[in-house]
Design an enzyme around this catalytic site. Structure first.
Site, PDB file in Angstrom:
ATOM      1  N   HIS B  65     -37.855  -4.354 -13.970  1.00 29.54           N
ATOM      2  CA  HIS B  65     -37.412  -2.936 -14.507  1.00 29.54           C
ATOM      3  C   HIS B  65     -37.215  -2.943 -16.014  1.00 29.54           C
ATOM      4  CE1 HIS B  65     -35.500   0.875 -12.993  1.00 29.54           C
ATOM      5  NE2 HIS B  65     -36.033   1.095 -14.187  1.00 29.54           N
ATOM      6  N   ASN B  99     -42.876   5.465 -17.940  1.00 35.79           N
ATOM      7  CA  ASN B  99     -42.242   6.583 -18.473  1.00 35.79           C
ATOM      8  C   ASN B  99     -42.413   6.830 -20.029  1.00 35.79           C
ATOM      9  OD1 ASN B  99     -40.089   4.829 -18.619  1.00 35.79           O
ATOM     10  ND2 ASN B  99     -38.542   6.380 -18.576  1.00 35.79           N
ATOM     11  N   ASN B 284     -28.120   6.190 -15.864  1.00 36.96           N
ATOM     12  CA  ASN B 284     -28.451   6.751 -14.764  1.00 36.96           C
ATOM     13  C   ASN B 284     -29.050   5.796 -13.716  1.00 36.96           C
ATOM     14  OD1 ASN B 284     -29.058   8.634 -12.906  1.00 36.96           O
ATOM     15  ND2 ASN B 284     -30.816   9.453 -14.052  1.00 36.96           N
ATOM     16  N   ASP B 311     -32.897  -2.836 -16.314  1.00 32.25           N
ATOM     17  CA  ASP B 311     -33.385  -1.675 -16.708  1.00 32.25           C
ATOM     18  C   ASP B 311     -33.128  -1.354 -18.267  1.00 32.25           C
ATOM     19  OD1 ASP B 311     -33.928   1.233 -16.563  1.00 32.25           O
ATOM     20  OD2 ASP B 311     -31.701   1.619 -15.349  1.00 32.25           O
ATOM     21  N   PHE B 329     -29.486   8.815 -21.443  1.00 27.75           N
ATOM     22  CA  PHE B 329     -28.887   7.836 -20.660  1.00 27.75           C
ATOM     23  C   PHE B 329     -29.429   6.339 -21.011  1.00 27.75           C
ATOM     24  CE2 PHE B 329     -28.731  11.705 -18.255  1.00 27.75           C
ATOM     25  CZ  PHE B 329     -27.437  11.616 -17.260  1.00 27.75           C
TER      26      PHE B 329
HETATM   27 ZN   LIG Z   1     -34.336   4.283 -13.171  1.00 25.51          ZN
END
Ligand SMILES: [Zn+2]
Lengths: 332, 450
Positions: B65, B99, B284, B311, B329
């Site tokens: 991630h 994203n 987040n 992340d 975030f």
């Molecule tokens: Zn996420």
């Protein structure tokens, strides 16, 4: 008496009881100045205060402006419009630019909670919080306490009820911190939807029953309902609110005889309070306004001569990981 | 090291290879990009010898991630800087979230484009995750089949949930048909709204809008239910609270094909860290409570949470050094993931090294279905060598990532990466100066403790 060392006034959470008492004590001597024929002292001559307001507030700004002028400060008002924020200058940039003008004290009002903290980390000038988001409004709470003390002679042991939109109120939070530190018993009263989660951990009594909040109280501090903003979603209408929570003469029949009624202003007559109460004998609303100047003079006077950045206690849980810096400091 | 020989013999180390059930003193011989043999007392055989005495030798870590920001926001991170940061953290494979701005990875063409940049610039292996919906707008399905054909290893609208249940259901069916994993970022926006930190006393005290835990766990529940109905493989991203752990535990007990990850900040930090309005504590899902941290550790220990992923979310200073409610975030994490996990999980006996390596290498590789995370004969020679007890300090000046948004700057971490091999080639994780060794200097940029 303790010596004042903090360069900023960011909130009452990080002030000790003694420091709060020092502000109130200092305000006392300035109160006397404001009643003189010539209402000015040279205490801060040569210093410059900037009122940096990201939210319009004529009252608070005027009060700070007068306080600064009565201390012989030069004052500049900067109203930052939402549009120029959108154009891209950050809070820190604005703060540093203001500081480059050799400003001594920045009085900041901002719609974002914590904005004064972020500003204070970036500048050497003193930062005074004139209200940040839903977080704190320390000078309002100080002037509320000053007014209470001058009316009732003490804070310790008093029962004070804060009534209104607790969830979205910086006035409520600062009052809770200040009053509990000075030994008052605090009740917060709001419709259930406007009571924020965990509020009882502040050490306050929580109720949604307005009569219970009034009964036995030495003072009530009635908050402004911001129907045009946050309170809106939580309560159906102004009239409905007034019916259920508005402070009226009938409601006050069961109150203690000497009950003091406060309001930070501006009042929504017929929403949180009737005109009879606002203008009645229990109301100290205009005295609050007058006292606000003395209290703000005290705050400006104290921070102007202090150097120390805020030292926060570390959060209580778990194991400390930092290599250096026993305390967390904003200073770098 | 002289790489022209292209043969390396890693000797005397403790080889931890959970996929092959190995944990012991074994040598490993690399020839070209592959593992040639694994065994005791292997002969040198013209290979350059790497002495790993006292160290752990493991399959290179797999971070499933990661936000690499390229193409589009190269001001925050590039595939090159992001994978360099990965190498520093012992990570040899990353899965890149789709994203991107302005254009998400939602087509075969975009998958190819990221793969092409990776081929030219990446220091570590980059696996591409495609979007579930077109430009992650949650309105219509992306070309899941086409992306899969061009090598996407999973699909996710990470950063947001697919709010529309029927659309997600269609996506799960399409994913199942194409044998591709769906990764869910669970956030019911009807509940989280404009929240910026965990809902509770701290949010109330700070005057910040809260995000209830239910915004996460209600969608964990919903997505698992949909996965059950459709038979698709579902992976839950960045689990942050106890209730999500409980729901996943129950799903696993009923033998559903559900997997889950958490990020190091969810087992090291709590909402208490937000009290100074340090925006490097804004993520987040948000940092939760002490009880949630304990639940996450327990779920890691008993296998309810399969993987640790960073992340990694790089943001420039002007997106972070602003008002808390307006700040972006997320935090970077590639360089600190292993060090935090070792300090926090091994230090507190939540996991042993073998368990940790499984959660940071073989498990995520298996979840993604990539041929990594194991060091059997013939496997790709992605290898990390770790000095397990070595403490080090994460210094701001040493950060390889283009962005510096980390709350862990100045922290003492554990488990130093000393060597990394990617496809058989050594990639020095340390700068010549021996970055971050010995006495560290506290930079004071972050204000966070637990
Ligand atoms: Zn996420």
């Amino acid at each position: 008496m303790v010596k004042w060392v903090k360069k900023d006034l960011l909130g009452l959470e990080y002030l000790s009881r003694e420091e709060i008492e020092l502000v109130l004590y200092t305000a006392d001597s300035f109160k006397e100045v404001t009643t003189r024929q010539i209402k000015k002292v040279p205490a801060l001559r040569g210093k410059t205060v900037v009122n940096l307001f990201y939210e319009p507030s004529t009252r608070t700004r005027t009060s700070f402006e007068l306080a600064a002028k009565r201390l012989s400060c030069d004052v500049i008002n900067i109203a930052v419009e939402a549009s120029s924020v959108a154009k891209g200058e950050t809070l820190i940039d604005t703060g540093r630019n203001v500081e480059a003008l050799n400003i001594d004290i920045i009085v900041v009002r901002h719609s974002s909670s914590g904005a004064p903290y972020i500003l204070s980390r970036a500048v050497k000038a003193s930062v005074v919080n004139a209200g940040d988001g839903w977080h704190e409004h320390p000078t309002q709470a100080l002037l509320d306490m000053y007014t209470l003390k001058s009316k009732l002679g003490r804070i310790e042991g008093l029962s004070v009820s804060i009534i209104g939109d607790i969830a979205h109120s910086r006035v409520a939070r600062s009052n809770i911190w200040g009053l509990t530190k000075l030994g008052a018993k605090v009740t917060v009263c709001a419709p259930p939807t406007l009571i924020p989660i965990g509020i009882e951990k502040f050490g306050v009594r929580v109720t949604s029953d307005i009569d219970e909040a009034i009964r036995g109280a030495d003072a009530i501090n009635v908050l402004r309902m911001q129907f045009e903003r946050d309170s809106m979603q939580a309560f159906p209408s102004r009239i409905e609110y007034f019916k259920q929570y508005g402070i009226t003469e009938e409601r006050l029949e069961k109150a203690k005889p000497g009950l003091v009624v406060m309001h930070p202003g501006p009042i929504n007559r017929g929403v949180e309070m009737s005109s009879e109460v606002a203008d009645g004998p229990r109301s100290v609303i205009l005295e609050q306004v007058t006292n606000g100047i003395a209290v703000r003079m005290a705050v400006l006077y104290l921070v102007a001569n202090a150097k120390e950045h805020l030292t926060l206690p570390s959060p209580p849980s778990g194991e400390r990981k930092k290599v250096r810096g026993k305390e967390t400091q904003f200073e770098q | 090291m002289n790489s022209s020989t292209n043969r390396y013999l890693i000797k005397n180390g403790r080889l931890i290879d959970p996929a092959n059930k190995i944990d012991g003193e074994f040598d490993i011989l690399i020839a070209g990009s592959k593992v040639e043999s694994v065994g005791k007392g292997l002969k040198n055989n013209n290979a350059e010898v790497v002495d790993a005495k006292g160290k752990i030798v493991a399959p290179g870590l797999v971070d499933m991630h990661v936000h690499l920001r390229e193409p589009g926001r190269e001001d925050k991170e590039t595939i090159e800087t992001g994978t360099l940061a990965a190498i520093r953290g012992g990570i040899t494979s990353v899965a890149a979230m789709p994203n991107l701005e302005p254009q998400a990875v939602d087509s075969a063409g975009m998958v190819k484009r990221v793969n092409d940049i990776a081929k030219a610039k990446a220091r570590a292996n980059v696996f591409v995750i495609g979007a579930i919906t077109r430009n992650r707008e949650g309105k219509e399905l992306a070309d899941i089949k086409g992306m899969k054909r061009h090598g996407a290893v999973a699909v996710s609208d990470d950063g947001a949930s697919v709010q529309d249940e029927r659309l997600l259901s269609a996506a799960l069916k399409e994913a199942k048909k194409n044998s591709i994993l769906v990764i869910s970022h669970c956030d019911d926006r009807r509940i989280s709204g404009q929240g910026v930190i965990n809902e509770g006393f701290i949010a109330t005290k700070l005057g910040l809008r809260g995000i209830p835990k239910s915004a996460e766990y209600e969608f964990v529940r919903r997505d698992i239910e949909l996965a059950k109905k459709t038979g698709a493989s579902l992976h839950i991203a960045h689990v942050s609270c106890k209730e999500s752990c409980d729901i996943i535990r129950a799903a696993k007990r009923s033998h559903l094909a559900i997997t889950a990850e958490t990020a190091p900040h969810y087992f090291t930090l709590t909402e208490e860290c937000c009290v100074t309005y340090d925006t490097n504590t804004k993520m987040n899902p948000p940092l939760r409570t002490k009880d949630d941290v304990a639940a996450i550790k327990k779920a890691l220990a008993d296998g309810v949470i399969d993987a640790i992923a960073s992340d990694h979310a790089p943001h420039s200073l002007h997106d972070k050094d602003i008002e808390f409610d307006k700040a972006a975030f997320g935090i970077i994490g590639l360089e600190t993931s292993l060090g935090l996990a070792a300090a926090e999980l091994i230090g507190n006996k939540t996991l042993g090294w073998a368990g940790l390596i499984a959660r940071m290498s073989s498990n995520p590789a298996k979840i993604l279905g990539i041929k990594r995370g194991g060091l059997g004969k013939g496997a790709t020679a992605d290898i990390v060598i770790i000095d397990p007890d070595k403490e080090w300090i994460y210094e701001g000046a040493s950060i390889a990532s283009k962005s510096k948004n980390s709350p862990f700057i100045g922290w003492k971490l554990k488990g130093r990466v000393t060597e990394v091999f990617v496809n058989g080639t050594p990639h020095p994780p340390l700068s010549p100066k021996g970055r971050g060794e010995g006495e560290g200097k506290f930079l004071g940029a972050s204000l966070c403790h637990t």
